[in-house]
Design a protein around this motif. Structure first.
Motif, PDB file in Angstrom:
ATOM      1  N   ARG A 170      -6.713   4.579 -10.146  1.00 39.58           N
ATOM      2  CA  ARG A 170      -7.234   6.130 -10.600  1.00 39.58           C
ATOM      3  C   ARG A 170      -8.623   5.847 -11.269  1.00 39.58           C
ATOM      4  N   ASP A 204      -8.480  16.340  -2.350  1.00 37.43           N
ATOM      5  CA  ASP A 204      -9.242  14.737  -1.892  1.00 37.43           C
ATOM      6  C   ASP A 204     -10.543  14.617  -3.076  1.00 37.43           C
ATOM      7  N   ASP A 262      -9.577  10.690 -10.325  1.00 36.56           N
ATOM      8  CA  ASP A 262      -8.795  11.470 -10.974  1.00 36.56           C
ATOM      9  C   ASP A 262      -8.973  11.641 -12.408  1.00 36.56           C
ATOM     10  N   VAL A 322      -8.421   6.565  -6.280  1.00 41.11           N
ATOM     11  CA  VAL A 322      -8.938   7.957  -5.894  1.00 41.11           C
ATOM     12  C   VAL A 322      -9.582   8.475  -7.424  1.00 41.11           C
ATOM     13  N   LEU A 361      -1.739   2.973  -7.101  1.00 44.67           N
ATOM     14  CA  LEU A 361      -2.911   3.729  -6.872  1.00 44.67           C
ATOM     15  C   LEU A 361      -3.728   3.338  -8.086  1.00 44.67           C
ATOM     16  N   THR A 416       3.599   3.422  -8.236  1.00 43.21           N
ATOM     17  CA  THR A 416       4.160   4.757  -8.005  1.00 43.21           C
ATOM     18  C   THR A 416       5.558   4.725  -7.615  1.00 43.21           C
ATOM     19  N   GLU A 465      -8.443   6.529   0.100  1.00 46.99           N
ATOM     20  CA  GLU A 465      -8.027   7.250  -1.068  1.00 46.99           C
ATOM     21  C   GLU A 465      -6.740   7.120  -1.402  1.00 46.99           C
ATOM     22  N   ASP A 466      -5.886   6.487  -0.516  1.00 49.55           N
ATOM     23  CA  ASP A 466      -4.444   6.292  -0.637  1.00 49.55           C
ATOM     24  C   ASP A 466      -4.030   4.949  -1.377  1.00 49.55           C
ATOM     25  N   ARG A 467      -5.428   4.222  -1.872  1.00 41.70           N
ATOM     26  CA  ARG A 467      -5.523   3.132  -2.705  1.00 41.70           C
ATOM     27  C   ARG A 467      -6.236   3.212  -4.018  1.00 41.70           C
ATOM     28  N   ARG A 474       0.719  -1.303   0.010  1.00 40.25           N
ATOM     29  CA  ARG A 474       0.076   0.162  -0.067  1.00 40.25           C
ATOM     30  C   ARG A 474       1.003   1.154  -0.071  1.00 40.25           C
ATOM     31  N   GLY A 475       0.544   2.167  -0.906  1.00 43.78           N
ATOM     32  CA  GLY A 475       1.519   3.391  -1.145  1.00 43.78           C
ATOM     33  C   GLY A 475       2.368   3.271  -2.303  1.00 43.78           C
ATOM     34  N   ASP A 476       2.577   1.985  -2.795  1.00 46.33           N
ATOM     35  CA  ASP A 476       3.302   1.719  -4.139  1.00 46.33           C
ATOM     36  C   ASP A 476       2.375   1.670  -5.185  1.00 46.33           C
TER      37      ASP A 476
END
Length: 493
Positions: free
Chosen positions: A178, A256, A301, A299, A176, A321, A295-297, A172-174
């Protein structure tokens, strides 16, 4: 009598655009797909395997190159073969997994549940010019829901995609997921008073937003611009006032989801279809939050514009990312590994009735490359334990040893080459990546023991250890035949 001319030997090479996959590649891909399949299964999707061959008629408008009939696919015409199809029918290798789904959904519509949720994984074939990293046979991994117009189906696909990426090891964080919506863009085009004959050109230009930025897209939408080589690129011919809503759409990303949705509402102005698209995105955001997908997974866009010419509603892509080094040593983001969205007309051409559908496709080779870049795949895969052959008349004893190891869940094989040169057997074990070799000659057999050679430790000792360390950590031990399985298990952990 003249002798027949000797036929030339065939070349041992793969056709251009094709490649062979060996043990480790196959194992890594299978393991990755198995993990994805488990996620899809938990979400209630059923596996589907379709024929590699479809009729060209069934492929229809889904052909990759509609301007050249049968181009883009490997196609051939049926001959009058007993038990075959009708002579003259055109058949083709499937070029993706979506066109076969259309045929299945129509053919079995009275038997399948509605909505029908399926996932499919397998090779597809494209009769296109190969290039670096571009092959004519490759794997796809798809999941689709056919028969539901609810945006809950789109939200579920997005959440499931996030779960699948984490299941294969992407932190998670690597990544996203969209999300955008074609209806929003339709509203923007309406607000900008873009003519129907200009719409496709506008789509092509906004797709370049990531590459040329705001001013570049503005120029492409209006009077045109010079490219890097100095060549003139004609613009679409919009006025700057018309280009305004399009640029507002592209720049609508807020801090957000709530801010982004407000900006999109402003960009579509009074367009009803645009407002409908924004509302669908709002529903998706709400449902993802309820599913625990923050939303960090995933989002909203508006920068997701690829595929908008094909999709009819929500669209989404998964982007990795984290940074990697390219072939020139420069840092860059890994980029997209999956994409999908909602599309109409999937089954309509077979049944005459509109059947809504939404789905996602993961780039198998690209995701596997990402796992290797993160050190999550590509490690050396341990080979089998090799039972060497000291006496070919005692082959049954060696097969018994291998069978005991397999019964304990340990991968094992008996050396089946020429056993005369024992050194060649150890070379074979090394080439196979074997962690252990089992040795039993006549003397050991009489005493009821075997020699267990730790090949990994032996290689390490040979490369690094001093004489004293070598003596204190022998790589070969003698154990009772009855203790063979326990000793091998201890060594391989």
């Amino acid at each position: 009598m003249a002798k027949d001319k000797k036929q030339p030997r065939p070349k041992a090479e793969t056709p251009k655009g094709f490649r062979d996959y060996f043990g480790q590649d196959v194992t890594e891909r299978r393991d990755m797909l198995d993990r994805i399949a488990q996620v899809y299964h938990r979400h209630g999707f059923d596996p589907l395997e379709t024929s590699a061959v479809e009729t060209v008629e069934a492929l229809g408008k889904f052909l990759p190159d509609v301007d050249r009939p049968n181009a883009g696919v490997f196609a051939w015409q049926e001959e009058a073969v007993p038990g075959g199809g009708t002579a003259g029918d055109w058949l083709a290798l499937r070029y993706d997994l979506t066109a076969p789904l259309a045929r299945v959904a129509a053919q079995y519509r009275n038997d399948l549940p509605s909505p029908y949720r399926r996932f499919a994984m397998g090779p597809v074939w494209r009769n296109e010019k190969p290039g670096p990293g571009r092959f004519r046979q490759f794997y796809q991994c798809d999941a689709d829901t056919v028969g539901s117009a609810s945006v809950a189906a789109d939200a579920e696909i997005c959440g499931m995609l996030a779960d699948a990426l984490e299941a294969v090891g992407i932190d998670r964080g690597d990544y996203l997921v969209r999300i955008n919506n074609r209806k929003v863009l339709n509203g923007v085009l309406e607000a900008a008073q873009v003519r129907e004959d200009q719409a496709e050109d506008v789509l092509r230009q906004i797709d370049k937003f990531d590459k040329v930025g705001r001013e570049g897209v503005l120029a492409l939408l209006t009077t045109g611009r010079l490219d890097d080589s100095g060549a003139r690129i004609d613009g679409v011919g919009l006025s700057e006032a018309q280009a305004g809503p399009v640029l507002a759409f592209l720049e609508a990303k807020g801090a957000d989801n709530a801010a982004t949705l407000d900006n999109l509402s402003a960009a579509v102005g009074g367009s009803a279809i645009g407002a409908e698209g924004v509302d669908e995105l709002r529903q998706i955001a709400t449902m993802l939050a309820a599913m625990g997908v923050a939303e960090d997974r995933a989002v909203i866009d508006p920068a997701v514009v690829r595929g908008l010419g094909y999709y009819t509603g929500p669209v989404f892509e998964a982007e990795l990312t984290f940074e990697i080094l390219d072939e020139k040593g420069r840092k860059r983001q890994f980029g997209s590994v999956a994409g999908g969205g909602r599309y109409d007309g999937l089954v309509e051409r077979f049944t005459g009735q509109k059947v809504p559908a939404t789905g996602v496709s993961i780039g198998v080779d690209r995701l596997l490359a990402a796992l290797r870049a993160k050190g999550l795949a590509g490690a050396e895969v341990a080979g089998p334990v090799v039972v060497t052959v000291m006496d070919r008349d005692r082959m049954s004893d060696y097969q018994s040893m291998a069978a005991d190891l397999r019964a304990a869940g340990i991968r094992a094989e008996v050396y089946l080459g020429n056993p005369k040169n024992f050194g060649n057997q150890l070379k074979y074990a090394d080439k196979r990546g074997a962690p252990v070799a089992i040795i039993q000659g006549g003397d050991e057999a009489e005493r009821g023991v075997v020699q267990v050679k730790d090949l990994i430790l032996g290689a390490k000792i040979a490369a690094e250890a001093s004489v004293e360390e070598w003596k204190s950590q022998p790589a070969q031990t003698e154990v009772a035949r009855a203790d063979l399985v326990a000793e091998v298990r201890r060594i391989i952990g």
